[in-house]
Design an enzyme around this catalytic site. Sequence first.
Site, PDB file in Angstrom:
ATOM      1  N   THR A  42     -46.308 -30.272-116.964  1.00 45.55           N
ATOM      2  CA  THR A  42     -45.022 -30.853-116.593  1.00 45.55           C
ATOM      3  C   THR A  42     -45.167 -32.221-115.770  1.00 45.55           C
ATOM      4  O   THR A  42     -45.866 -32.352-115.094  1.00 45.55           O
ATOM      5  CB  THR A  42     -44.146 -30.041-115.690  1.00 45.55           C
ATOM      6  N   HIS A 192     -42.859 -19.575-123.360  1.00 41.89           N
ATOM      7  CA  HIS A 192     -43.439 -19.412-121.862  1.00 41.89           C
ATOM      8  C   HIS A 192     -42.861 -18.289-121.333  1.00 41.89           C
ATOM      9  O   HIS A 192     -41.740 -18.142-120.956  1.00 41.89           O
ATOM     10  CB  HIS A 192     -42.598 -20.936-121.211  1.00 41.89           C
ATOM     11  N   ASN A 195     -45.642 -17.543-115.236  1.00 36.50           N
ATOM     12  CA  ASN A 195     -45.457 -18.481-113.900  1.00 36.50           C
ATOM     13  C   ASN A 195     -44.107 -18.213-113.415  1.00 36.50           C
ATOM     14  O   ASN A 195     -43.743 -19.065-112.553  1.00 36.50           O
ATOM     15  CB  ASN A 195     -45.677 -19.919-114.177  1.00 36.50           C
ATOM     16  N   TYR A 197     -41.165 -17.711-114.507  1.00 35.30           N
ATOM     17  CA  TYR A 197     -39.897 -18.133-114.977  1.00 35.30           C
ATOM     18  C   TYR A 197     -39.393 -17.012-115.990  1.00 35.30           C
ATOM     19  O   TYR A 197     -39.462 -15.914-115.536  1.00 35.30           O
ATOM     20  CB  TYR A 197     -40.260 -19.181-115.983  1.00 35.30           C
ATOM     21  N   ASN A 252     -44.416 -18.762-108.136  1.00 33.87           N
ATOM     22  CA  ASN A 252     -43.266 -18.739-108.105  1.00 33.87           C
ATOM     23  C   ASN A 252     -42.502 -17.540-107.755  1.00 33.87           C
ATOM     24  O   ASN A 252     -41.569 -17.309-108.175  1.00 33.87           O
ATOM     25  CB  ASN A 252     -42.389 -19.122-109.503  1.00 33.87           C
TER      26      ASN A 252
END
Length: 379
Positions: A42, A192, A195, A197, A252
């Site tokens: 990112t 994805h 992490n 998400y 996260n």
Amino acid sequence: MADNACLYGQGSMMTLDANILFSSFRLGDLELKNRIVMAPLTRNRATKGSDAPNDLNAEYYRQRASAGLIISEASQISQQGQGYAWTPGIYSEAQIAGWQKVTKAVHEGGGKIFIQLWHVGRISHVSLQPNGAAPVSSSPIRAKTQTFIETGFVDVSEPHALTIDEIAGVVRDYAAAAENAKRAGFDGVEIHAANGYLIDQFLKDGVNKRTDIYGGSIENRVRFALEVTDAILRIWDRSRVGIRISPVSPFNDASDRDPAKIFFHLAEALSARGLAYMHVIEGATGGARDHAPFDYQALRKIFSGAYMANNGYTRELAIAALAEKRADLVAFGKSFISNPDLVERLRRDAPLNPFDQTTFYGGDAKGYTDYPSLAGAAL
């Protein structure tokens, strides 16, 4: 050129052939020119207002086309899926056109590129959401973390739990994004699921507190991941689809009491679907590789596709992992930021440019496309 890497193992010196890192690899129906993968990174440099990739992004990826495979920065499948300012999307015509510039540049540079499809779930802020709505997740639990909006870092907003009908809508958004990725000229897609998400928020019981068909049991918690996968497989051949997971990463604010049980089950289900690869963050994302115990080799044996290793890999660790058949491909992250010619530097065992962390997120060409290459330095 340094042809060998010397590593200590079992009390004695082992010499491994470095050429394995630069050997070709058959990934599904694609021939990769080396085993070096550019990990998704990112960088928050999409066009403000449209979140469309631009000419600067195309140049950035073109510079790194010597990788065997580039996995694009994470790209939101919808506005609801966005969690950070100025990250690119893959849901509008402007975004598709922007990505076409990127894929054209990579292909002209002799490279191959997959797009990473992304929905951040609860790792977002109301200012980034459609009409200022709350972010969404598997459960209405605010994450103990921050995100990046136009004014800087802020605490994430409290999410609401997706209804079953809303979950179906998100699956449709993934499918639409996968269709758009084809139009944009990508060679494949990566889901994805790492992490912390959205997909990870369904997988891990530290976040998922649902009592319906998407929560509780292992079978229920993998349901959303598999529905997304199946929707994408109706659009892309399985040889062009990969997935990224992070079994033990606390990133996260996501955790699971028994990560082996959930991720071994997921790997078995994905293996049956014939996915091209599994991209595994070993340990804590961007942190300790030994953050928590996990048998990655057992995971590798369950999954029939290629195993892509990630997290803190150096040249020596990568060569060892490939030589000892602990991985098929190795993804490099931060070193690709500051070394557009990372493949050649690894080939020569040349020094790497240090990175400037202050330019990682947002900005212009500084710290993005201005890192120097070896520029024909003597072998």
